[in-house]
Design a protein around this motif. Structure first.
Motif, mmCIF file in Angstrom:
data_model
loop_
_atom_site.group_PDB
_atom_site.id
_atom_site.type_symbol
_atom_site.label_atom_id
_atom_site.label_comp_id
_atom_site.label_asym_id
_atom_site.label_seq_id
_atom_site.Cartn_x
_atom_site.Cartn_y
_atom_site.Cartn_z
ATOM 1 N N MET A 1 51.716 57.325 33.579
ATOM 2 C CA MET A 1 52.828 56.820 34.356
ATOM 3 C C MET A 1 52.619 55.321 34.538
ATOM 4 O O MET A 1 51.540 54.868 34.857
ATOM 5 N N SER A 2 53.641 54.562 34.347
ATOM 6 C CA SER A 2 53.532 53.109 34.467
ATOM 7 C C SER A 2 53.475 52.711 35.945
ATOM 8 O O SER A 2 53.828 53.489 36.838
ATOM 9 N N ASN A 3 53.052 51.503 36.168
ATOM 10 C CA ASN A 3 52.933 50.976 37.515
ATOM 11 C C ASN A 3 54.284 50.979 38.231
ATOM 12 O O ASN A 3 54.376 51.293 39.412
ATOM 13 N N THR A 4 55.327 50.656 37.509
ATOM 14 C CA THR A 4 56.670 50.640 38.088
ATOM 15 C C THR A 4 57.086 52.039 38.511
ATOM 16 O O THR A 4 57.645 52.234 39.593
ATOM 17 N N GLN A 5 56.782 53.020 37.674
ATOM 18 C CA GLN A 5 57.114 54.406 38.004
ATOM 19 C C GLN A 5 56.317 54.875 39.218
ATOM 20 O O GLN A 5 56.843 55.598 40.069
ATOM 21 N N GLN A 6 55.055 54.480 39.284
ATOM 22 C CA GLN A 6 54.219 54.860 40.429
ATOM 23 C C GLN A 6 54.772 54.252 41.722
ATOM 24 O O GLN A 6 54.829 54.922 42.753
ATOM 25 N N GLN A 7 55.172 53.007 41.660
ATOM 26 C CA GLN A 7 55.730 52.356 42.834
ATOM 27 C C GLN A 7 57.032 53.016 43.260
ATOM 28 O O GLN A 7 57.291 53.219 44.448
ATOM 29 N N PHE A 8 57.861 53.369 42.282
ATOM 30 C CA PHE A 8 59.119 54.042 42.586
ATOM 31 C C PHE A 8 58.846 55.388 43.253
ATOM 32 O O PHE A 8 59.459 55.733 44.267
ATOM 33 N N SER A 9 57.911 56.139 42.687
ATOM 34 C CA SER A 9 57.574 57.458 43.225
ATOM 35 C C SER A 9 57.011 57.343 44.647
ATOM 36 O O SER A 9 57.368 58.119 45.531
ATOM 37 N N ALA A 10 56.146 56.353 44.856
ATOM 38 C CA ALA A 10 55.579 56.153 46.190
ATOM 39 C C ALA A 10 56.669 55.766 47.182
ATOM 40 O O ALA A 10 56.694 56.249 48.320
ATOM 41 N N GLY A 11 57.569 54.902 46.780
ATOM 42 C CA GLY A 11 58.673 54.502 47.651
ATOM 43 C C GLY A 11 59.590 55.660 47.976
ATOM 44 O O GLY A 11 60.054 55.816 49.108
ATOM 45 N N GLN A 12 59.830 56.494 46.977
ATOM 46 C CA GLN A 12 60.687 57.659 47.175
ATOM 47 C C GLN A 12 60.028 58.641 48.161
ATOM 48 O O GLN A 12 60.689 59.155 49.066
ATOM 49 N N THR A 13 58.740 58.860 47.999
ATOM 50 C CA THR A 13 58.002 59.753 48.899
ATOM 51 C C THR A 13 58.020 59.208 50.319
ATOM 52 O O THR A 13 58.237 59.947 51.284
ATOM 53 N N HIS A 14 57.805 57.911 50.442
ATOM 54 C CA HIS A 14 57.832 57.272 51.762
ATOM 55 C C HIS A 14 59.208 57.436 52.405
ATOM 56 O O HIS A 14 59.318 57.723 53.598
ATOM 57 N N GLY A 15 60.248 57.266 51.629
ATOM 58 C CA GLY A 15 61.607 57.404 52.145
ATOM 59 C C GLY A 15 61.885 58.818 52.639
ATOM 60 O O GLY A 15 62.484 59.005 53.703
ATOM 61 N N HIS A 16 61.428 59.811 51.876
ATOM 62 C CA HIS A 16 61.606 61.208 52.297
ATOM 63 C C HIS A 16 60.836 61.490 53.583
ATOM 64 O O HIS A 16 61.346 62.164 54.482
ATOM 65 N N ALA A 17 59.615 60.990 53.662
ATOM 66 C CA ALA A 17 58.806 61.214 54.859
ATOM 67 C C ALA A 17 59.438 60.549 56.074
ATOM 68 O O ALA A 17 59.471 61.125 57.166
ATOM 69 N N GLN A 18 59.960 59.355 55.884
ATOM 70 C CA GLN A 18 60.599 58.650 56.990
ATOM 71 C C GLN A 18 61.852 59.394 57.446
ATOM 72 O O GLN A 18 62.091 59.547 58.649
ATOM 73 N N ALA A 19 62.621 59.903 56.519
ATOM 74 C CA ALA A 19 63.833 60.646 56.873
ATOM 75 C C ALA A 19 63.468 61.915 57.644
ATOM 76 O O ALA A 19 64.123 62.265 58.636
ATOM 77 N N LYS A 20 62.440 62.611 57.204
ATOM 78 C CA LYS A 20 62.015 63.842 57.869
ATOM 79 C C LYS A 20 61.515 63.530 59.282
ATOM 80 O O LYS A 20 61.815 64.257 60.235
ATOM 81 N N THR A 21 60.771 62.436 59.421
ATOM 82 C CA THR A 21 60.281 62.031 60.738
ATOM 83 C C THR A 21 61.448 61.742 61.676
ATOM 84 O O THR A 21 61.435 62.153 62.840
ATOM 85 N N GLU A 22 62.457 61.061 61.162
ATOM 86 C CA GLU A 22 63.626 60.764 61.987
ATOM 87 C C GLU A 22 64.354 62.042 62.392
ATOM 88 O O GLU A 22 64.836 62.163 63.527
ATOM 89 N N GLU A 23 64.397 63.035 61.511
ATOM 90 C CA GLU A 23 65.006 64.331 61.854
ATOM 91 C C GLU A 23 64.236 64.997 62.986
ATOM 92 O O GLU A 23 64.833 65.543 63.916
ATOM 93 N N TRP A 24 62.905 64.975 62.898
ATOM 94 C CA TRP A 24 62.075 65.598 63.940
ATOM 95 C C TRP A 24 62.247 64.890 65.270
ATOM 96 O O TRP A 24 62.315 65.530 66.322
ATOM 97 N N ILE A 25 62.305 63.564 65.234
ATOM 98 C CA ILE A 25 62.494 62.799 66.468
ATOM 99 C C ILE A 25 63.834 63.149 67.091
ATOM 100 O O ILE A 25 63.930 63.380 68.299
ATOM 101 N N GLN A 26 64.883 63.217 66.283
ATOM 102 C CA GLN A 26 66.209 63.568 66.796
ATOM 103 C C GLN A 26 66.209 64.973 67.378
ATOM 104 O O GLN A 26 66.791 65.226 68.434
ATOM 105 N N SER A 27 65.543 65.897 66.707
ATOM 106 C CA SER A 27 65.457 67.265 67.201
ATOM 107 C C SER A 27 64.723 67.317 68.547
ATOM 108 O O SER A 27 65.145 68.020 69.470
ATOM 109 N N ALA A 28 63.647 66.562 68.659
ATOM 110 C CA ALA A 28 62.897 66.513 69.911
ATOM 111 C C ALA A 28 63.749 65.912 71.024
ATOM 112 O O ALA A 28 63.729 66.394 72.164
ATOM 113 N N GLN A 29 64.507 64.865 70.698
ATOM 114 C CA GLN A 29 65.388 64.260 71.694
ATOM 115 C C GLN A 29 66.470 65.242 72.136
ATOM 116 O O GLN A 29 66.788 65.328 73.322
ATOM 117 N N ASN A 30 67.023 65.982 71.198
ATOM 118 C CA ASN A 30 68.042 66.980 71.542
ATOM 119 C C ASN A 30 67.468 68.060 72.449
ATOM 120 O O ASN A 30 68.112 68.478 73.414
#
Length: 88
Positions: A1-30
């Motif tokens: 896997m090229s460096n660009t692909q690795q960076q894209f994959s890492a960014g995508q994973t980070h984005g998913h984790a951040q979205a999930k965290t925001e869902e949990w925070i919203q659920s806790a607030q509710n």
């Protein structure tokens, strides 16, 4: 896997984790808001009613905990049932 692909994959994973965290925070607030509303409604219904509810809930929790302790004692052979049977 090229460096660009690795960076894209890492960014995508980070984005998913951040979205999930925001869902949990919203659920806790509710959940917190719903609990706050319930407490507010109970206090508006009258302190006597809510106090009785809290006392009943507390008593149930104490009985539940005591039942668990008694069950463990009986399992280990340390319960009152074993002592009473030995004394007879």
């Amino acid at each position: 896997m090229s460096n660009t692909q690795q960076q894209f994959s890492a960014g995508q994973t980070h984005g998913h984790a951040q979205a999930k965290t925001e869902e949990w925070i919203q659920s806790a607030q509710n959940t917190t808001n719903a609990a706050r509303d319930e407490v507010s409604n109970a206090s508006q219904s009258g302190q006597e009613q809510s106090g009785g509810f809290l006392q009943q809930t507390g008593e149930k929790m104490v009985n539940l905990a005591q039942g668990a302790v008694d069950g463990v004692k009986n399992t280990l052979g340390m319960g009152d049932n074993n002592n009473n049977n030995n004394n007879k």
